[in-house]
Design an enzyme around this catalytic site. Structure first.
Site, PDB file in Angstrom:
ATOM      1  N   SER A 272      51.212  43.050  37.062  1.00 44.38           N
ATOM      2  CA  SER A 272      49.857  42.504  37.163  1.00 44.38           C
ATOM      3  C   SER A 272      49.887  40.979  37.171  1.00 44.38           C
ATOM      4  O   SER A 272      49.272  40.334  38.033  1.00 44.38           O
ATOM      5  CB  SER A 272      49.009  42.955  35.970  1.00 44.38           C
ATOM      6  OG  SER A 272      48.787  44.346  36.006  1.00 44.38           O
TER       7      SER A 272
ATOM      8  N   ARG B 193      44.170  35.664  32.216  1.00 43.02           N
ATOM      9  CA  ARG B 193      43.603  36.795  31.463  1.00 43.02           C
ATOM     10  C   ARG B 193      42.228  37.193  32.000  1.00 43.02           C
ATOM     11  O   ARG B 193      41.890  38.373  32.052  1.00 43.02           O
ATOM     12  CB  ARG B 193      43.487  36.431  29.982  1.00 43.02           C
ATOM     13  CG  ARG B 193      44.797  36.520  29.240  1.00 43.02           C
ATOM     14  CD  ARG B 193      45.166  37.978  28.992  1.00 43.02           C
ATOM     15  NE  ARG B 193      46.511  38.091  28.451  1.00 43.02           N
ATOM     16  CZ  ARG B 193      47.070  39.260  28.107  1.00 43.02           C
ATOM     17  NH1 ARG B 193      46.420  40.404  28.252  1.00 43.02           N
ATOM     18  NH2 ARG B 193      48.297  39.294  27.652  1.00 43.02           N
TER      19      ARG B 193
ATOM     20  N   HIS C  64      42.806  38.966  35.225  1.00 36.79           N
ATOM     21  CA  HIS C  64      43.360  40.282  34.910  1.00 36.79           C
ATOM     22  C   HIS C  64      42.261  41.272  34.514  1.00 36.79           C
ATOM     23  O   HIS C  64      42.315  42.458  34.848  1.00 36.79           O
ATOM     24  CB  HIS C  64      44.373  40.120  33.771  1.00 36.79           C
ATOM     25  CG  HIS C  64      45.046  41.377  33.347  1.00 36.79           C
ATOM     26  ND1 HIS C  64      44.768  41.997  32.157  1.00 36.79           N
ATOM     27  CD2 HIS C  64      45.975  42.139  33.957  1.00 36.79           C
ATOM     28  CE1 HIS C  64      45.505  43.096  32.057  1.00 36.79           C
ATOM     29  NE2 HIS C  64      46.253  43.203  33.126  1.00 36.79           N
TER      30      HIS C  64
END
Lengths: 211, 211
Positions: free
Chosen positions: A15, A38, A41
């Site tokens: 990822s 983040r 993500h």
């Protein structure tokens, strides 16, 4: 059987490698890259990166506040449940006042939403706090209004209100504000609890790993 | 003072009017329009509409299951906290098994993620349940694998795994599956707890309003 990656560590690695390949982080400092990664993500959208706006002191201010035990104020319950408690460096309180007694009455008397009225219940502990918005544009606007009239300054504002009415405007108002409070936000309509949780979790992770 | 809409009813009305103006719902049945509208409302993105895929029986099956008291299984805790309990028509259980005892050990023995292993703890009550995914592609893949080997069929699958590894693939696998289980999903990388919560909340609202 389907053919897919099952190993959690390998999934994370792939990822983050995908995000690194697809998002252009050049010119962004290392701490901000971690936070942005983040957030991307959490939503699956590297394309949001150009719309992320942040104050240069955001990471330093947020890390310092969390380490010193600052409370984390959230504008909605779902967001509080997205905060990974074990990442918080000082067992920090994570607080949502939306469902506290008196909020509906306060909202009615202020002629605003419950989300906005709930911000008034942060004021006693707002100085140096970390504030996180994953839902309500009116809550962010209300905080800015309270700051204009002298409310204590939080250490950081993580602003991800979402939607069609006031979200983009509230975030532009934050960016244009002159309170010199470190912030991170996402311009436009996009946002939500998952992105907001990702931002505070990334900040908490930074606060722990550099400790 | 900032100039913005503060009245909750007016905010909802303007939000939904904006969605109606920007999303082309032609050819979509009324119940699916309500669900799609709520999902778009949760993410601020009318542009996702063409990527929503759904089984023609999704609303009917979901409404019927919820009214009959079916449990709602969720793949992550944050999602359970996005479910608006008062909308559920039969005080339905909302269950996340991710943090139950034994899940880490089960994940290790199955060589998969905790999210996937947690699905095995749904099996006893899976027949006729409503399953909702707002996070983990591996959890959705795992459910499809269990169905392939004869697991009881849920009444509906609301599938919004998000991210860069397996999300798009798990949702395509659902769409291509031959279990004839009504579903709604969003093709591609986008998804998350907020969209998934919006979907189940919309379904619950339909189950109540037509009662």
């Amino acid at each position: 059987m389907y053919d897919y990656l099952r190993d959690p560590a390998a999934i994370y690695e792939k990822s983050f490698a995908t995000i690194e390949r697809e998002a252009d982080f050049s010119g962004i400092d290392a701490a901000a890259v971690k936070i942005a990664t983040r957030i991307i993500h959490a939503c699956g959208m590297p394309e949001i990166l150009p719309d992320l706006a942040y104050h240069p002191d955001l990471s330093a201010a947020g890390i310092s506040a969390l380490r010193s035990g600052a409370p984390v104020f959230c504008d909605c319950e779902m967001l509080t449940h997205g905060v990974i408690r074990r990442l918080l460096p000082a067992n920090n309180d994570v607080i949502c006042t939306l469902n506290e007694d008196g909020v509906p009455e306060l909202a009615a008397s202020l002629k605003t939403t419950r989300s906005a009225a709930a911000v008034d219940l942060w004021l006693d502990r707002l100085a140096g706090a970390v504030t996180v918005f994953g839902n309500a544009p009116t809550a962010l606007f209300h905080l800015l209004e309270r700051l204009e009239t002298g409310a204590p300054k939080p250490a950081a504002i993580l602003a991800f209100p979402v939607g069609f009415v006031g979200a983009a405007e509230s975030k532009e108002a934050l960016i244009a504000s002159n309170f010199d409070i470190p912030f991170i936000t996402l311009r436009g309509r996009k946002g939500g609890s998952a992105m907001a949780a990702a931002a505070i979790n990334a900040l908490a992770g930074l606060a722990r790993e550099d400790a």
